[in-house]
Design a protein around this motif. Structure first.
Motif, mmCIF file in Angstrom:
data_model
loop_
_atom_site.group_PDB
_atom_site.id
_atom_site.type_symbol
_atom_site.label_atom_id
_atom_site.label_comp_id
_atom_site.label_asym_id
_atom_site.label_seq_id
_atom_site.Cartn_x
_atom_site.Cartn_y
_atom_site.Cartn_z
ATOM 1 N N ILE A 98 56.335 9.735 57.695
ATOM 2 C CA ILE A 98 55.556 10.512 58.652
ATOM 3 C C ILE A 98 55.493 9.841 60.016
ATOM 4 O O ILE A 98 55.509 10.511 61.056
ATOM 5 N N ALA A 99 55.500 8.514 60.049
ATOM 6 C CA ALA A 99 55.359 7.804 61.327
ATOM 7 C C ALA A 99 56.530 8.051 62.265
ATOM 8 O O ALA A 99 56.396 7.887 63.483
ATOM 9 N N ASP A 102 57.361 12.291 64.840
ATOM 10 C CA ASP A 102 57.110 12.699 66.229
ATOM 11 C C ASP A 102 58.299 12.388 67.138
ATOM 12 O O ASP A 102 58.650 13.191 68.021
ATOM 13 N N THR A 123 52.835 15.308 53.819
ATOM 14 C CA THR A 123 51.609 15.746 54.484
ATOM 15 C C THR A 123 51.997 16.638 55.657
ATOM 16 O O THR A 123 53.036 16.436 56.286
ATOM 17 N N SER A 125 49.438 18.425 58.093
ATOM 18 C CA SER A 125 48.531 18.715 59.204
ATOM 19 C C SER A 125 49.050 18.148 60.518
ATOM 20 O O SER A 125 49.098 18.833 61.547
ATOM 21 N N HIS A 126 49.457 16.889 60.492
ATOM 22 C CA HIS A 126 49.924 16.247 61.720
ATOM 23 C C HIS A 126 51.213 16.888 62.215
ATOM 24 O O HIS A 126 51.375 17.135 63.422
ATOM 25 N N ASP A 204 47.845 19.995 52.167
ATOM 26 C CA ASP A 204 47.471 18.591 52.042
ATOM 27 C C ASP A 204 46.411 18.367 50.979
ATOM 28 O O ASP A 204 46.434 17.353 50.270
ATOM 29 N N GLY A 259 51.347 4.849 54.666
ATOM 30 C CA GLY A 259 51.434 5.875 55.703
ATOM 31 C C GLY A 259 50.999 7.238 55.204
ATOM 32 O O GLY A 259 50.265 7.959 55.887
ATOM 33 N N ILE A 260 51.442 7.595 53.998
ATOM 34 C CA ILE A 260 51.054 8.875 53.405
ATOM 35 C C ILE A 260 49.551 8.930 53.217
ATOM 36 O O ILE A 260 48.891 9.932 53.534
ATOM 37 N N ASP A 263 47.611 9.282 56.488
ATOM 38 C CA ASP A 263 47.847 10.566 57.128
ATOM 39 C C ASP A 263 47.101 11.683 56.415
ATOM 40 O O ASP A 263 46.827 12.727 57.004
ATOM 41 N N ASN A 264 46.784 11.459 55.144
ATOM 42 C CA ASN A 264 46.050 12.465 54.361
ATOM 43 C C ASN A 264 44.740 11.869 53.866
ATOM 44 O O ASN A 264 44.300 12.135 52.749
#
Length: 400
Positions: A98-99, A102, A123, A125-126, A204, A259-260, A263-264
């Motif tokens: 996830i990191a 972006d 996840t 949402s982000h 999520d 990270g997961i 993020d959640n």
């Protein structure tokens, strides 16, 4: 190349391909366990598709090409990659932690890419917020998440059959373009996975319960055992198959799972708190000597576990076509597919019949799962006109 690698490459080239390729030019960003397995599965299911892999690690890129899982592999900053995305790519799949998401979304937006984008991240949402902020047309992004994995990390654990028979979540929303969803649905089922739709806002919370909390529980069990292990680790030698099976996922990458988790965090924290209460109920029944309550707790779990299907084997004699006029109403794909998933119906294929300008019918082929009666009731209750009819399996010969 090892014998195992040679075998994998041979299997990828000789397996029966899916009929047709919904996308002929594909980019897979991130060639770890999931991304490399996905590239391998694409080459197995759609051997004529051109697959370009992206990874920051040079050795990973070399291995992916040696195994014939990608046609080319580039570093993220390669000019050739940007040119391919701008000129040829029809589908981009982000399979990174996830990191890193972006940065890749920003790259696609900077290039002006207007094909289809999906992902495999656990996840949502982000990612949803980032896509809405970065893309001039967020409708090019359809959130995805294959429910597959392994305790092994990186490309060395990748295999072409990782997604066969697994549930692959898609999260359409009211802006999802029906034709693009249809195309992605066809692509995924061609990899022998089965599509389940969930509203983005529910994803999520659901995944925290069925994936993220179990991982933390597995890690906690290993932690418990470690707390009682002497220097010779004799207790670990006593660990039977049940302990190893239950804690298998605890061997996953700590950095990835941290990270997961963060993020959640809200959904995971809520699930862990609920888990505390469940464990406490076993504790309380035990210390109070309440055998009846303890047995009931075990029985409820045993019955629920036994009800899980061992495998998905649809009957080709019981395929059903559902036809729904596509009224002038936004979000019809998200609404219809979410209703189908909510009552346990599996959509094997989707077609959109354009009968005339401004007049189209959504055609769904269902397998013999779920509550068709509830599906009919909920669709009609939602304001749709619906017709059902059985079909002959020869019309959809790819369904076994």
């Amino acid at each position: 190349m090892t014998n195992e690698q040679n075998t994998e490459t041979t299997n990828a080239s000789t397996s029966a391909p899916a009929a047709g390729a919904p996308f002929s030019h594909i980019v897979v960003i991130g060639l770890g366990l999931i991304g490399a397995s996905l590239a391998a599965a694409i080459k197995k299911g759609y051997p004529d598709a051109r697959v370009v892999g992206v990874d920051t690690d040079s050795r990973t890129r070399v291995v992916a090409q040696e195994r014939s899982w990608v046609d080319d592999a580039y570093a993220p900053d390669a000019d050739a990659l940007r040119a391919y995305i701008a000129d040829d790519a029809e589908l981009v799949i982000i399979a990174t932690p996830i990191a890193a998401v972006d940065d890749y979304l920003s790259m696609l937006a900077d290039i002006g890419y207007d094909g289809l984008v999906t992902d495999t991240v656990s996840t949502k949402s982000h990612i949803l917020r980032a896509a809405e902020q970065l893309f001039s047309d967020p409708r090019i992004y359809i959130l995805g998440h294959p429910m597959a994995g392994s305790e092994q990390n990186g490309i060395e654990g990748a295999r072409s059959d990782l997604f066969e028979g697994v549930n692959w979540i898609l999260c359409p929303n009211e802006g999802t373009v029906p034709e693009r969803f249809q195309q992605l649905h066809e692509f995924i089922t061609g990899l022998q996975a089965r599509v389940i739709t969930i509203p983005p806002e529910d994803h999520d919370r659901a995944i925290a319960i069925v994936s993220h909390v179990p991982h933390m529980v597995a890690s906690s069990l290993v932690r418990l055992a470690c707390n009682h292990t002497d220097e010779n680790r004799s207790l670990m030698r006593l660990a039977a198959g049940g302990f190893k099976d239950t804690t298998r996922v605890a061997a996953g990458s700590p950095k990835l799972w941290c990270g997961i988790a963060f993020d959640n965090a809200e959904a995971l924290a809520s699930g862990l708190k609920e888990m505390e209460g469940i464990i406490a109920s076993f504790h309380d029944a035990l210390v109070s000597g309440d055998r009846e309550a303890f047995t009931r707790l075990l029985a409820e779990s045993a019955e629920a576990r036994a009800a899980l299907p061992a495998a998905w084997i649809p009957s080709s004699e019981k395929l059903l076509e559902v036809r729904i006029p596509m009224v002038n109403r936004t979000g019809i794909i998200a609404e219809v597919t979410n209703i189908a998933s909510s009552v346990g119906c599996n959509i094997q294929s989707i077609d959109i019949d354009h009968l005339s300008e401004g007049n189209a019918v959504l055609s769904l082929i269902l397998t013999d799962e779920g509550d068709v009666g509830q599906l009919s009731y909920q669709l009609i209750n939602a304001g749709f006109s619906v017709s059902f009819s059985p079909i002959q399996p020869k019309e959809h010969s790819y369904v076994e």
